[in-house]
Design a protein around this motif. Structure first.
Motif, mmCIF file in Angstrom:
data_model
loop_
_atom_site.group_PDB
_atom_site.id
_atom_site.type_symbol
_atom_site.label_atom_id
_atom_site.label_comp_id
_atom_site.label_asym_id
_atom_site.label_seq_id
_atom_site.Cartn_x
_atom_site.Cartn_y
_atom_site.Cartn_z
ATOM 1 N N GLU A 237 0.836 -1.203 0.000
ATOM 2 C CA GLU A 237 0.000 0.000 0.000
ATOM 3 C C GLU A 237 0.869 1.251 0.000
ATOM 4 O O GLU A 237 0.634 2.191 -0.753
ATOM 5 C CB GLU A 237 -0.901 -0.013 1.225
ATOM 6 C CG GLU A 237 -1.835 1.167 1.316
ATOM 7 C CD GLU A 237 -2.707 1.078 2.555
ATOM 8 O OE1 GLU A 237 -2.533 1.940 3.431
ATOM 9 O OE2 GLU A 237 -3.525 0.153 2.653
ATOM 10 N N ASP A 238 1.909 1.275 0.833
ATOM 11 C CA ASP A 238 2.806 2.423 0.905
ATOM 12 C C ASP A 238 3.718 2.517 -0.309
ATOM 13 O O ASP A 238 4.131 3.606 -0.697
ATOM 14 C CB ASP A 238 3.670 2.368 2.171
ATOM 15 C CG ASP A 238 2.917 2.829 3.401
ATOM 16 O OD1 ASP A 238 1.855 3.463 3.249
ATOM 17 O OD2 ASP A 238 3.389 2.554 4.516
ATOM 18 N N ALA A 239 4.057 1.385 -0.932
ATOM 19 C CA ALA A 239 4.974 1.382 -2.067
ATOM 20 C C ALA A 239 4.392 2.114 -3.271
ATOM 21 O O ALA A 239 5.130 2.668 -4.074
ATOM 22 C CB ALA A 239 5.336 -0.046 -2.445
ATOM 23 N N ASP A 240 3.088 2.131 -3.408
ATOM 24 C CA ASP A 240 2.452 2.791 -4.541
ATOM 25 C C ASP A 240 1.960 4.190 -4.216
ATOM 26 O O ASP A 240 1.250 4.800 -5.000
ATOM 27 C CB ASP A 240 1.271 1.941 -5.040
ATOM 28 C CG ASP A 240 1.733 0.636 -5.663
ATOM 29 O OD1 ASP A 240 2.876 0.602 -6.175
ATOM 30 O OD2 ASP A 240 0.967 -0.332 -5.628
ATOM 31 N N THR A 241 2.340 4.709 -3.051
ATOM 32 C CA THR A 241 1.908 6.038 -2.625
ATOM 33 C C THR A 241 3.120 6.949 -2.527
ATOM 34 O O THR A 241 4.132 6.592 -1.938
ATOM 35 C CB THR A 241 1.224 5.951 -1.242
ATOM 36 O OG1 THR A 241 0.156 5.029 -1.322
ATOM 37 C CG2 THR A 241 0.714 7.296 -0.800
ATOM 38 N N LEU A 242 3.008 8.123 -3.099
ATOM 39 C CA LEU A 242 4.074 9.106 -3.003
ATOM 40 C C LEU A 242 4.078 9.671 -1.585
ATOM 41 O O LEU A 242 3.084 10.236 -1.143
ATOM 42 C CB LEU A 242 3.840 10.230 -4.017
ATOM 43 C CG LEU A 242 4.963 11.211 -4.237
ATOM 44 C CD1 LEU A 242 6.176 10.488 -4.819
ATOM 45 C CD2 LEU A 242 4.504 12.308 -5.167
ATOM 46 N N PRO A 243 5.168 9.487 -0.817
ATOM 47 C CA PRO A 243 5.178 9.904 0.580
ATOM 48 C C PRO A 243 5.116 11.414 0.777
ATOM 49 O O PRO A 243 4.544 11.895 1.731
ATOM 50 C CB PRO A 243 6.484 9.329 1.108
ATOM 51 C CG PRO A 243 7.341 9.162 -0.083
ATOM 52 C CD PRO A 243 6.419 8.901 -1.235
ATOM 53 N N SER A 244 5.738 12.154 -0.124
ATOM 54 C CA SER A 244 5.713 13.614 -0.055
ATOM 55 C C SER A 244 6.151 14.145 -1.410
ATOM 56 O O SER A 244 6.722 13.409 -2.219
ATOM 57 C CB SER A 244 6.654 14.132 1.034
ATOM 58 O OG SER A 244 7.993 13.981 0.625
ATOM 59 N N LEU A 245 5.914 15.405 -1.633
ATOM 60 C CA LEU A 245 6.342 15.991 -2.903
ATOM 61 C C LEU A 245 7.861 16.037 -3.016
ATOM 62 O O LEU A 245 8.401 15.991 -4.111
ATOM 63 C CB LEU A 245 5.736 17.380 -3.062
ATOM 64 C CG LEU A 245 4.233 17.388 -3.314
ATOM 65 C CD1 LEU A 245 3.693 18.802 -3.296
ATOM 66 C CD2 LEU A 245 3.893 16.703 -4.614
ATOM 67 N N LYS A 246 8.558 16.100 -1.894
ATOM 68 C CA LYS A 246 10.027 16.085 -1.924
ATOM 69 C C LYS A 246 10.553 14.787 -2.542
ATOM 70 O O LYS A 246 11.651 14.750 -3.086
ATOM 71 C CB LYS A 246 10.598 16.232 -0.509
ATOM 72 C CG LYS A 246 10.342 17.578 0.119
ATOM 73 C CD LYS A 246 11.361 18.573 -0.288
ATOM 74 C CE LYS A 246 11.214 19.849 0.527
ATOM 75 N NZ LYS A 246 11.966 20.927 -0.006
ATOM 76 N N ALA A 247 9.759 13.731 -2.492
ATOM 77 C CA ALA A 247 10.157 12.449 -3.066
ATOM 78 C C ALA A 247 10.210 12.500 -4.591
ATOM 79 O O ALA A 247 10.711 11.572 -5.224
ATOM 80 C CB ALA A 247 9.212 11.347 -2.606
ATOM 81 N N LEU A 248 9.733 13.574 -5.195
ATOM 82 C CA LEU A 248 9.789 13.715 -6.646
ATOM 83 C C LEU A 248 11.188 14.060 -7.160
ATOM 84 O O LEU A 248 11.447 13.963 -8.355
ATOM 85 C CB LEU A 248 8.800 14.795 -7.114
ATOM 86 C CG LEU A 248 7.321 14.462 -6.981
ATOM 87 C CD1 LEU A 248 6.468 15.679 -7.327
ATOM 88 C CD2 LEU A 248 6.947 13.277 -7.847
ATOM 89 N N VAL A 249 12.090 14.460 -6.276
ATOM 90 C CA VAL A 249 13.455 14.776 -6.699
ATOM 91 C C VAL A 249 14.041 13.536 -7.373
ATOM 92 O O VAL A 249 13.988 12.434 -6.853
ATOM 93 C CB VAL A 249 14.333 15.224 -5.506
ATOM 94 C CG1 VAL A 249 15.798 15.335 -5.909
ATOM 95 C CG2 VAL A 249 13.822 16.538 -4.947
#
Length: 171
Positions: A95-107
């Motif tokens: 469930e967590d693997a397919d969810t972007l944890p935060s916008l900072k994770a887009l780096v």
């Protein structure tokens, strides 16, 4: 041996703290706080090496202070500064693997437009205000809004956006 496809990039060791071997991790993904692994993986001389932690505490919303097992001196902590930090993917729930944890994770994500033309790789995310800005390796600074999102893939690290006409001409 730990392989790159078995881990998720979560940040970088930015500095050491004090004389007992603590380090600061500037993170883009808080998987270590949501997952179940008792260790992090650091890239040392091109090799992924596991490090168990004794404890951690948040300094702010993007930095955590870590005390790692067997890193007990200032000199040992100094050697870790600059190391890329990863988290074992198997320790994160599906469930967590397919969810972007935060916008900072887009780096690190590659960005393309609605015609699938590459715009560059995200180098920074400014989410300090309600107007979120993505800095791209191409030099573009583009706004981000969920309404612009066409497609993303966390595994492939791609982001496809439907940007308003003329937005790239504002530079």
């Amino acid at each position: 041996m730990i392989r790159e496809e078995e881990v998720i990039y979560i940040g970088r060791i930015t500095r050491y703290r004090g004389i007992i071997g603590e380090v600061e991790l500037q993170f883009t993904n808080d998987a270590f706080d949501r997952g179940e692994a008792e260790y992090l993986v650091l890239k040392r001389d091109g090799i992924l090496v596991p490090y168990f932690w004794e404890e951690y505490r948040f300094k702010n919303d993007s930095t955590v202070i870590l005390k790692l097992v067997d890193i007990d001196t200032e000199a040992a902590a100094k050697r870790l500064v600059g190391a890329e930090v990863f988290y074992p993917a198997a320790a994160i729930s599906e469930e967590d693997a397919d969810t972007l944890p935060s916008l900072k994770a887009l780096v690190g994500f590659e960005v393309s437009d609605q015609q699938d033309s590459s715009l560059g790789r995200i180098t920074d995310v400014d989410d300090s205000s309600v107007n979120i800005l993505l800095s791209l390796s191409s030099g573009h600074l583009i706004p981000y809004h969920d309404d612009f999102l066409l497609h993303y893939d966390l595994q492939k690290k791609i982001l496809q956006l439907n940007l308003p006409e003329g937005i790239l001409d504002l530079i």
